[in-house]
Enzyme design. Structure first.
Site, PDB file in Angstrom:
ATOM      1  N   LYS A 248     -29.632  -5.809  69.122  1.00  0.00           N
ATOM      2  CA  LYS A 248     -28.851  -5.452  67.874  1.00  0.00           C
ATOM      3  C   LYS A 248     -29.171  -6.138  66.860  1.00  0.00           C
ATOM      4  CE  LYS A 248     -24.129  -3.843  66.696  1.00  0.00           C
ATOM      5  NZ  LYS A 248     -24.441  -4.422  65.395  1.00  0.00           N
ATOM      6  N   GLU A 383     -26.393 -11.407  67.529  1.00  0.00           N
ATOM      7  CA  GLU A 383     -25.273 -10.381  67.512  1.00  0.00           C
ATOM      8  C   GLU A 383     -24.822  -9.710  68.770  1.00  0.00           C
ATOM      9  OE1 GLU A 383     -25.370  -7.553  64.741  1.00  0.00           O
ATOM     10  OE2 GLU A 383     -23.153  -7.267  64.588  1.00  0.00           O
TER      11      GLU A 383
END
Ligand code: MN
Length: 535
Positions: A248, A383
């Site tokens: 991500k 993340e």
């Protein structure tokens, strides 16, 4: 034909290819298929006969589908030892480029009994221009035929006969060497020289254009103003052979509409990013593609980690390295790909993006092992991951359950309700007291004293100062270990945190940024759903 022509085309002190020698006597006849990235990508079918390798260049490669006839250009005989050749033919030499042994094994005439009859039938077939043979290779099996066309001596057609090995699968997708397990690109990279990269990029683009995947995608005009497909937040990673897992990226989602040199790069809300990130727009222009891409614009720091703060400041500071990570292909050369399964879209995407560009990168994935991947991503302090169903179609503008995001830390927007006095050497304030709205009422969710840079402390304080007031904005005043200066609950910020306590308070909340695009009343508790629950 003999090996005269083979010899005359090559300088054996300059190419690693074998010298023109005949094979020693042996039993079974061998065949080999080279995949060869010369000026054009092609496959070289070589059949041993009379001590040499009879050779045909097959531009589109062999197929197991009996309905397909593939042009095969007869070329000069090659020495028997060529069967073992894999490597790079240096620039400036005949056939310069890289070569892998795509398939090899034994072959024979379908109706011959014994060695002598076999060679006799094959010789006759070759002379007649109608050569039938059975391959026993690692990739290719069963009966084939090479039939000479009338137009000239060199043009033949290679076709598969109907038998138990015939099928419509595209065997060329198995693109590794049966000798080394390497792809053509990997062999080229291992070889020295600088020019092969661009050449390979061109070859891969051509493969993409000719691929069966693209033929399955309907021809349509290019789409405009795309709303990207979105992922649903879930709590935990999982393993599943039907899913793929991508990193991500902590950046700005961006769609690129490319009509050759005319590139329009824009955000989820259709805000143009061409001027905000000119290096990305320029790099896309140079690719000169007719395509629509979906990806994320990211700034990576010296450690190679995406850094959102640096991305936000990029226009001013130009710090960090700006990259556009591309993870989806919606449109290519007149074909609408949104109805193709994700893995097939990504396969074409991988081929059309340059393999060594520094600004435009293919966002790769892992198959099946989401849990391990998530652990690695967490350890690197990144993340999170995006899980995508390998067969998922591209659903424009939808938040789908075919795409799921799992964050290593949770994020939550909070309304700033007050602040405490600074301690130590710090200026402006100590921590922020935060809330969310529940049924029109502000509810306390914790306080955060970490994540502020010196500049952020001041900016936030300047925003809060005019909002200071006596009354506590919470219905019930929360217990805090320092006195609080209350403010009118208007300013929204985003935090990351480790999870919720039983009474709904954030554990280890860390400030990440102000969210001036949000109003206080939009801020509610964000709940991830579980992966397997129904939509
Ligand atoms: Mn060749």
């Amino acid at each position: 034909m003999g090996l005269k022509e083979y010899k005359s085309k090559r300088k054996f002190e300059k190419t690693p290819e074998p010298k023109p020698e005949l094979r020693p006597e042996g039993d079974a006849l061998i065949f080999v298929i080279h995949k060869h990235a010369a000026r054009n990508l092609h496959y070289d079918l070589r059949l041993e006969l009379d001590g040499v390798l009879k050779s045909w260049a097959v531009p589109k490669g062999p197929s197991l589908d009996p309905s397909l006839k593939r042009l095969a250009m007869m070329v000069e005989d090659h020495p028997f030892d060529y069967k073992d050749f894999e490597g790079v033919i240096p620039e400036g030499n005949y056939g310069a480029g890289s070569v892998i042994i795509w398939d090899r094994g034994f072959y024979h005439h379908p109706s011959a009994k014994g060695k002598e009859e076999n060679e006799k039938f094959l010789r006759e077939g070759l002379k007649k221009g109608d050569l039938k043979f059975v391959l026993k290779g690692e990739k290719l099996q069963g009966e084939f035929a090479l039939v000479r066309m009338r137009r000239d001596e060199k043009s033949w057609l290679l076709m598969k006969k109907k038998d138990q090995y015939a099928n419509e699968s595209s065997i060329l997708k198995e693109n590794r060497s049966v000798l080394s397990g390497k792809t053509l690109e990997e062999v080229a990279e291992a070889g020295q020289g600088k020019s092969p990269k661009k050449k390979l990029d061109r070859i891969r683009q051509r493969e993409a254009l000719e691929s069966e995947d693209l033929k399955d995608a309907p021809v349509k005009p290019a789409p405009h103003n795309i709303k990207p497909m979105l992922a649903t937040l879930v709590k935990e990673p999982f393993d599943d052979p039907e899913w793929i897992f991508e990193l991500k990226w902590d950046g700005y989602r961006a769609i690129a509409e490319m009509r050759e040199r005319d590139v329009s790069l824009y955000s989820r809300n259709h805000i143009s990013l061409n001027r905000k990130y000119p290096p990305v727009a320029e790099a896309l222009q140079k690719l000169s593609l007719e395509a629509v891409l979906d990806g994320e614009i990211v700034v990576v720091d010296e450690q190679g980690h995406p850094n959102f703060q640096m991305l936000q400041d990029y226009q001013k500071t130009k710090r960090g390295h700006l990259v556009y990570y591309v993870f989806d292909l919606l449109y290519f050369k007149g074909h609408d790909l949104t109805g193709l399964p994700l893995l097939r879209r990504k396969e074409i995407l991988r081929k059309i993006l340059p393999s060594h560009a520094s600004r435009i990168k293919f966002s790769d994935h892992v198959l099946k092992d989401g849990v391990l991947f998530f652990r690695v991503v967490s350890e690197k302090g990144l993340e999170g991951i995006i899980a995508k169903h390998a067969q998922s179609l591209y659903q424009t503008g939808k938040r789908s359950r075919q795409w799921l995001k799992v964050k290593t830390r949770l994020t939550q927007k909070g309304v700033i309700a007050g602040f405490t006095e600074p301690g130590g050497g710090r200026k402006y304030f100590g921590s922020l007291v935060l809330g969310v709205f529940e049924a029109n009422e502000l509810v306390y969710i914790g306080h955060s004293g970490g994540g502020f840079g010196a500049k952020a402390l001041r900016t936030i304080y300047e925003k809060l100062y005019p909002l200071i007031r006596k009354e506590c904005p919470f219905k019930t005043e929360p217990e805090t270990n320092a006195p609080v200066t209350w403010v009118k609950p208007e300013i929204v910020c985003e935090l990351t945190f480790a999870g919720w306590t039983g009474d709904g308070i954030m554990r280890q909340p860390v400030f990440s940024r102000l969210r001036e695009d949000k109003t206080a009343h939009e801020v509610v508790r964000e709940k991830p759903s579980s992966h397997h629950s129904l939509p």
